[in-house]
Scaffold this motif. Structure first.
Motif, PDB file in Angstrom:
ATOM      1  N   ALA A  89       0.840  -1.210   0.000  1.00  0.00           N
ATOM      2  CA  ALA A  89       0.000   0.000   0.000  1.00  0.00           C
ATOM      3  C   ALA A  89       0.865   1.247   0.000  1.00  0.00           C
ATOM      4  CB  ALA A  89      -0.923   0.002   1.214  1.00  0.00           C
ATOM      5  N   ARG A  90       1.963   1.206   0.785  1.00  0.00           N
ATOM      6  CA  ARG A  90       2.830   2.389   0.853  1.00  0.00           C
ATOM      7  C   ARG A  90       3.433   2.702  -0.509  1.00  0.00           C
ATOM      8  NH1 ARG A  90       4.168   0.264   5.902  1.00  0.00           N
ATOM      9  NH2 ARG A  90       6.082  -0.681   5.150  1.00  0.00           N
ATOM     10  N   ILE A  91       3.625   1.646  -1.318  1.00  0.00           N
ATOM     11  CA  ILE A  91       4.176   1.891  -2.660  1.00  0.00           C
ATOM     12  C   ILE A  91       3.089   2.363  -3.616  1.00  0.00           C
ATOM     13  CG2 ILE A  91       5.295   0.788  -4.636  1.00  0.00           C
ATOM     14  CD1 ILE A  91       6.557  -1.157  -2.449  1.00  0.00           C
ATOM     15  N   ARG A  92       1.942   1.693  -3.527  1.00  0.00           N
ATOM     16  CA  ARG A  92       0.865   2.002  -4.483  1.00  0.00           C
ATOM     17  C   ARG A  92       0.124   3.299  -4.156  1.00  0.00           C
ATOM     18  NH1 ARG A  92      -2.059  -2.287  -7.081  1.00  0.00           N
ATOM     19  NH2 ARG A  92      -0.780  -4.158  -7.265  1.00  0.00           N
ATOM     20  N   PHE A  93      -0.130   3.521  -2.884  1.00  0.00           N
ATOM     21  CA  PHE A  93      -0.999   4.661  -2.503  1.00  0.00           C
ATOM     22  C   PHE A  93      -0.309   5.577  -1.494  1.00  0.00           C
ATOM     23  CE2 PHE A  93      -3.481   0.761  -3.116  1.00  0.00           C
ATOM     24  CZ  PHE A  93      -4.198   1.092  -4.252  1.00  0.00           C
ATOM     25  N   ARG A  94       0.765   6.204  -1.927  1.00  0.00           N
ATOM     26  CA  ARG A  94       1.540   7.073  -1.040  1.00  0.00           C
ATOM     27  C   ARG A  94       0.711   8.217  -0.462  1.00  0.00           C
ATOM     28  NH1 ARG A  94       6.536   6.568  -0.395  1.00  0.00           N
ATOM     29  NH2 ARG A  94       6.570   8.610   0.614  1.00  0.00           N
ATOM     30  N   ASP A  95      -0.315   8.647  -1.247  1.00  0.00           N
ATOM     31  CA  ASP A  95      -1.053   9.854  -0.863  1.00  0.00           C
ATOM     32  C   ASP A  95      -2.284   9.567  -0.018  1.00  0.00           C
ATOM     33  OD1 ASP A  95       0.816  11.276  -2.204  1.00  0.00           O
ATOM     34  OD2 ASP A  95      -0.316  11.275  -4.106  1.00  0.00           O
ATOM     35  N   GLU A  96      -2.412   8.375   0.473  1.00  0.00           N
ATOM     36  CA  GLU A  96      -3.568   8.036   1.304  1.00  0.00           C
ATOM     37  C   GLU A  96      -3.165   8.038   2.778  1.00  0.00           C
ATOM     38  OE1 GLU A  96      -6.651   7.654   0.480  1.00  0.00           O
ATOM     39  OE2 GLU A  96      -6.265   7.922  -1.680  1.00  0.00           O
ATOM     40  N   PRO A  97      -3.655   8.979   3.551  1.00  0.00           N
ATOM     41  CA  PRO A  97      -3.268   9.034   4.968  1.00  0.00           C
ATOM     42  C   PRO A  97      -3.474   7.717   5.716  1.00  0.00           C
ATOM     43  CG  PRO A  97      -4.604  10.941   4.388  1.00  0.00           C
ATOM     44  CD  PRO A  97      -4.563  10.072   3.188  1.00  0.00           C
ATOM     45  N   PRO A  98      -4.615   6.994   5.486  1.00  0.00           N
ATOM     46  CA  PRO A  98      -4.813   5.766   6.274  1.00  0.00           C
ATOM     47  C   PRO A  98      -3.673   4.770   6.101  1.00  0.00           C
ATOM     48  CG  PRO A  98      -6.837   6.372   5.153  1.00  0.00           C
ATOM     49  CD  PRO A  98      -5.770   7.265   4.609  1.00  0.00           C
ATOM     50  N   VAL A  99      -3.043   4.793   4.938  1.00  0.00           N
ATOM     51  CA  VAL A  99      -1.931   3.861   4.714  1.00  0.00           C
ATOM     52  C   VAL A  99      -0.875   4.066   5.791  1.00  0.00           C
ATOM     53  CG1 VAL A  99      -0.048   3.299   3.151  1.00  0.00           C
ATOM     54  CG2 VAL A  99      -2.339   3.742   2.239  1.00  0.00           C
TER      55      VAL A  99
ATOM     56  N   HIS B 268       5.125  11.087   9.567  1.00  0.00           N
ATOM     57  CA  HIS B 268       4.938  11.250   8.129  1.00  0.00           C
ATOM     58  C   HIS B 268       3.491  11.636   7.833  1.00  0.00           C
ATOM     59  CE1 HIS B 268       5.609  10.648   3.849  1.00  0.00           C
ATOM     60  NE2 HIS B 268       4.411  10.063   3.833  1.00  0.00           N
ATOM     61  N   ALA B 269       2.559  10.959   8.516  1.00  0.00           N
ATOM     62  CA  ALA B 269       1.138  11.250   8.306  1.00  0.00           C
ATOM     63  C   ALA B 269       0.829  12.696   8.674  1.00  0.00           C
ATOM     64  CB  ALA B 269       0.274  10.297   9.134  1.00  0.00           C
ATOM     65  N   ARG B 270       1.416  13.143   9.804  1.00  0.00           N
ATOM     66  CA  ARG B 270       1.141  14.515  10.242  1.00  0.00           C
ATOM     67  C   ARG B 270       1.767  15.544   9.303  1.00  0.00           C
ATOM     68  NH1 ARG B 270       3.480  15.149  15.640  1.00  0.00           N
ATOM     69  NH2 ARG B 270       4.429  13.122  15.287  1.00  0.00           N
ATOM     70  N   ASP B 271       3.004  15.248   8.875  1.00  0.00           N
ATOM     71  CA  ASP B 271       3.705  16.209   8.009  1.00  0.00           C
ATOM     72  C   ASP B 271       3.093  16.289   6.624  1.00  0.00           C
ATOM     73  OD1 ASP B 271       5.329  16.667  10.087  1.00  0.00           O
ATOM     74  OD2 ASP B 271       7.064  15.517   9.317  1.00  0.00           O
ATOM     75  N   SER B 272       2.724  15.113   6.094  1.00  0.00           N
ATOM     76  CA  SER B 272       2.249  15.108   4.707  1.00  0.00           C
ATOM     77  C   SER B 272       0.789  15.508   4.590  1.00  0.00           C
ATOM     78  CB  SER B 272       2.424  13.715   4.099  1.00  0.00           C
ATOM     79  OG  SER B 272       3.732  13.268   4.293  1.00  0.00           O
ATOM     80  N   PHE B 273       0.021  15.265   5.639  1.00  0.00           N
ATOM     81  CA  PHE B 273      -1.411  15.585   5.560  1.00  0.00           C
ATOM     82  C   PHE B 273      -1.829  16.450   6.751  1.00  0.00           C
ATOM     83  CE2 PHE B 273      -0.451  11.201   4.323  1.00  0.00           C
ATOM     84  CZ  PHE B 273      -0.587  11.308   2.938  1.00  0.00           C
ATOM     85  N   PRO B 274      -1.276  17.674   6.815  1.00  0.00           N
ATOM     86  CA  PRO B 274      -1.530  18.495   8.014  1.00  0.00           C
ATOM     87  C   PRO B 274      -2.993  18.892   8.178  1.00  0.00           C
ATOM     88  CG  PRO B 274      -0.362  19.770   6.349  1.00  0.00           C
ATOM     89  CD  PRO B 274      -0.418  18.364   5.848  1.00  0.00           C
ATOM     90  N   ASP B 275      -3.790  18.785   7.103  1.00  0.00           N
ATOM     91  CA  ASP B 275      -5.197  19.179   7.255  1.00  0.00           C
ATOM     92  C   ASP B 275      -6.107  17.987   7.533  1.00  0.00           C
ATOM     93  OD1 ASP B 275      -4.520  18.287   4.782  1.00  0.00           O
ATOM     94  OD2 ASP B 275      -5.989  19.520   3.707  1.00  0.00           O
TER      95      ASP B 275
END
Lengths: 494, 218
Positions: A111-121, A144-151
């Protein structure tokens, strides 16, 4: 954790039969998992080319603990919809729940490879690491989740939950504060933080957080602000000192006069018109119609009557004042002396104008001012003192013996007749004169006449005796008020 | 006076209050026991709730703590703190302007004229009365009057604030604002004594709750 349908990552933008799916979504949001699983199974027959019928069925089954069935459905979902992250994320969650960490790891790695932009991953990856006891990795994924998806709240909530899980309630409190700052509408930020505070034994803070969930984040920060800045809140004095008491009486009397004036159209004019009419009546009746009493009788009459009216009105006005002040007395702590004193000051204010009118009348009547008029001031002050004594005494007694109120008008009439208002001093036999002057009202009225009518200095020695008597009586009355202060509020309602 | 939180600042010992119901010169007086043997302490910074039914003696108890009435039995020990009852619309005169009434009301609550005048603009702003502040109070609606009364009271802060069912003032919109403000006050370091017959309300906001039943602490 990811059981809220609205957080699901699948988006049914194509020809998804939304209405039919709503049937199953409804069961899910009501947490009726058994029903939801059945509904998704039914829908799967018709809409097998739609992702939710597989993925959400898996989620529902996971909630029911039927992990094998769930895993099978999710595997099918991964196979059929390789562009949907749900198959991996929910699949990993199933594996996490049944503690198959190997399989979970494999799925999340993909999942981390396929869906980098999904916070749940990233969140599930952190969960897995945490479950395996690898705190550092868990925190790294979380970071990483906090930094990449701050909103997105997920990362922050998870960060705080980690602290809760680790039993570090202080850190949890701080992290929940950050959640609230970023996502003030999220109830969790208040509720879970309250739990953390509860664990720390800070029940007050916990309750405050629960209330903040209702009143909002601003309420909480304003509350904290006021706590920080209000080092010196507005404090009332412990007990009113005499100066603020005087100011209170003065202000109340002034405002009462204003209020009284506001009630009439002619407002303040009445304070001039009223005594003017009054004096006119006496002038017409005694000076013009009856022609009695001889030369200067009207002047004699008015110089006695005007100060007496002041006395009479004041006593009448203040006798019931403490009883009338019961409402206020029950609301605020206030010396009962306040009530009669306000009445006295209020009447005195009006009386000043009346005295002015009297002076004008005398001038027109042919008794121009002399130097002796200066002595009016001490006489007026003495009368004021006498009125304070009598008013306060009557007002003090009235709550205890209500019947006294009925005697007040009679008492005033009686005083009027024994104070020599309508008759001159020479009508009184010599041997009764000293008794006559024992009446302080008669004594004071006599001084007014000495000054205004006979252009003499007042009889200082008898004024001195009246003053002394009044001061003694005043001392007793003040003492009694002090003692009775906290009894009045109860007596007035009994 | 130390400011430490948790100090006992007011103590009530075996407090009893009775009112004379009837009686006089020629009749044997009859008494009504409003409070009997009430003992508790008030700690600095706490929010203490008092619950009980109508006529349980809650308001009488507040008046005793405020020093308005002196108990017949027992004693009340105050370690030198200011206490005042939140008095809404205390001494309002309908003929006077809102501004005059605000000043008078504040002064009656025990503040000096300067203290009240210093908060005058806050009061005007909070009450949302605007230019109505200079109109006589008799021209106000009851909601406006309640707003003015609450605004005066809310800006005055004694050491111990006594609240007697005050959370229902004004119209719906203002009630929300009043509650918002009151809750802030209750939850600051202010010591608060809150009387209510809504037990739920009290339990939601108070650190400690005392129940009164027929004048006796139950």
């Amino acid at each position: 954790m990811n059981n809220n349908p609205s957080l699901q990552t699948d988006n049914e933008d194509r020809a998804a039969p939304e209405e039919a799916f709503q049937w199953a979504w409804g069961a899910m949001s009501a947490h009726h998992w058994e029903q939801a699983a059945r509904r998704w199974a039914t829908l799967r027959v018709v809409y097998s080319d739609h992702a939710p019928v597989w993925i959400q069925a898996g989620v529902s089954l996971r909630h029911l603990g039927r992990y094998d069935q769930a895993a099978t459905l999710l595997r099918e979902a991964r196979h059929r919809f390789p562009d949907r992250p749900g198959g991996w994320i929910d699949g990993a969650e199933v594996e996490l729940e049944r503690s198959d960490h190997e399989e979970a790891d494999r799925l999340l790695h993909e999942a981390r490879i396929r869906f980098r932009d999904e916070p749940p991953v990233w969140l599930r990856s952190a969960d897995l690491a945490w479950a395996r006891g690898d705190v550092d990795t868990a925190l790294r994924y979380n970071q990483h989740a906090r930094d990449s998806f701050p909103d997105k709240p997920g990362g922050y909530v998870q960060y705080a939950e980690f602290a809760m899980a680790g039993g570090d309630w202080e850190a949890a409190g701080e992290r929940w504060t950050r959640v609230r700052e970023r996502f003030p509408a999220l109830p969790m930020g208040y509720r879970r933080a309250a739990e953390a505070e509860e664990r720390l034994g800070r029940h007050r803070a916990a309750r405050r957080l629960r209330l903040a969930e209702e009143y909002g984040m601003d309420w909480l920060s304003e509350l904290e602000d006021t706590e920080r800045e209000v080092t010196a809140p507005v404090m009332p004095p412990r007990r009113r000192d005499w100066r603020s008491f005087v100011d209170l009486v003065w202000t109340k009397a002034r405002l009462n006069l204003k209020s009284e004036a506001n009630r009439n159209h002619l407002r303040y004019m009445w304070w001039v018109i009223d005594p003017l009419l009054y004096m006119l009546v006496f002038y017409i009746v005694f000076g013009m119609l009856m022609q009695r009493g001889g030369e200067g009788y009207v002047a004699y009459l008015l110089t006695g009557l005007v100060p007496f009216q002041w006395f009479a009105k004041t006593i009448q006005h203040t006798s019931n004042s403490i009883i009338q002040g019961k409402g206020l007395m029950h609301q605020v702590r206030i010396s009962p002396l306040f009530f009669p004193l306000v009445g006295i000051v209020q009447n005195t204010g009006k009386q000043l104008l009346v005295f002015l009118m009297l002076g004008l009348f005398l001038v027109f009547y042919g008794l121009p001012p002399t130097l002796h008029w200066v002595a009016i001031l001490p006489v007026v002050l003495l009368q004021l003192l006498l009125m304070v004594v009598v008013s306060c005494a009557v007002a003090m007694l009235a709550p205890f013996v209500r019947d006294i109120i009925n005697l007040v008008p009679t008492g005033i009439q009686f005083t009027m007749f024994v104070s020599g208002i309508f008759y001159t001093l020479d009508r009184i036999p010599e041997q009764w004169r000293s008794l006559f002057f024992l009446n302080p009202v008669a004594n004071i009225l006599h001084q007014y006449r000495l000054i205004l009518v006979e252009n003499q200095w007042p009889d200082w020695s008898s004024m001195w005796w009246v003053t002394l008597g009044c001061l003694l009586a005043l001392a007793v009355i003040v003492l009694l008020y002090r003692r009775l202060e906290s009894i009045f509020p109860r007596v007035v309602i009994e | 006076m130390s400011q430490k939180k948790g100090d006992i600042i007011i103590g009530l010992r075996d407090v009893g209050v009775r009112y004379k119901r009837r009686g006089g010169l020629f009749r044997r007086p009859e008494y009504f026991q409003a409070l009997e043997g009430v003992t508790f302490d008030i700690y600095r910074g706490e929010t203490l709730g008092i619950v009980g039914r109508n006529g349980a003696g809650k308001s009488t108890l507040l008046r005793v703590v405020a020093g308005i009435i002196r108990p017949d039995d027992g004693e009340i020990v105050n370690s030198g703190v200011t206490v005042s009852l939140l008095a809404l619309q205390a001494g309002f005169d309908p003929e006077l302007s809102g501004r005059d009434n605000a000043i008078m009301s504040g002064m009656l609550m025990g503040y000096t004229r300067k203290q009240v005048e210093a908060r005058s603009s806050d009061i005007t702003e909070f009450s949302e009365l605007g230019s109505f502040m200079d109109e006589p109070v008799k021209t106000y609606s009851s909601g406006m009057r309640a707003r003015l009364g609450f605004s005066v009271a809310v800006f005055m802060t004694p050491d111990v604030l006594l609240l007697d069912e005050v959370l229902s003032v004004g119209d719906k919109e203002f009630r929300k604002k009043a509650e918002y403000e009151m809750m802030k006050k209750i939850h600051s370091d202010q010591t608060v004594l809150l009387v209510s017959h809504s037990e739920q309300q009290v339990r939601r906001v108070c650190d400690r709750v005392i129940e009164l039943e027929k004048g006796v602490r139950s």
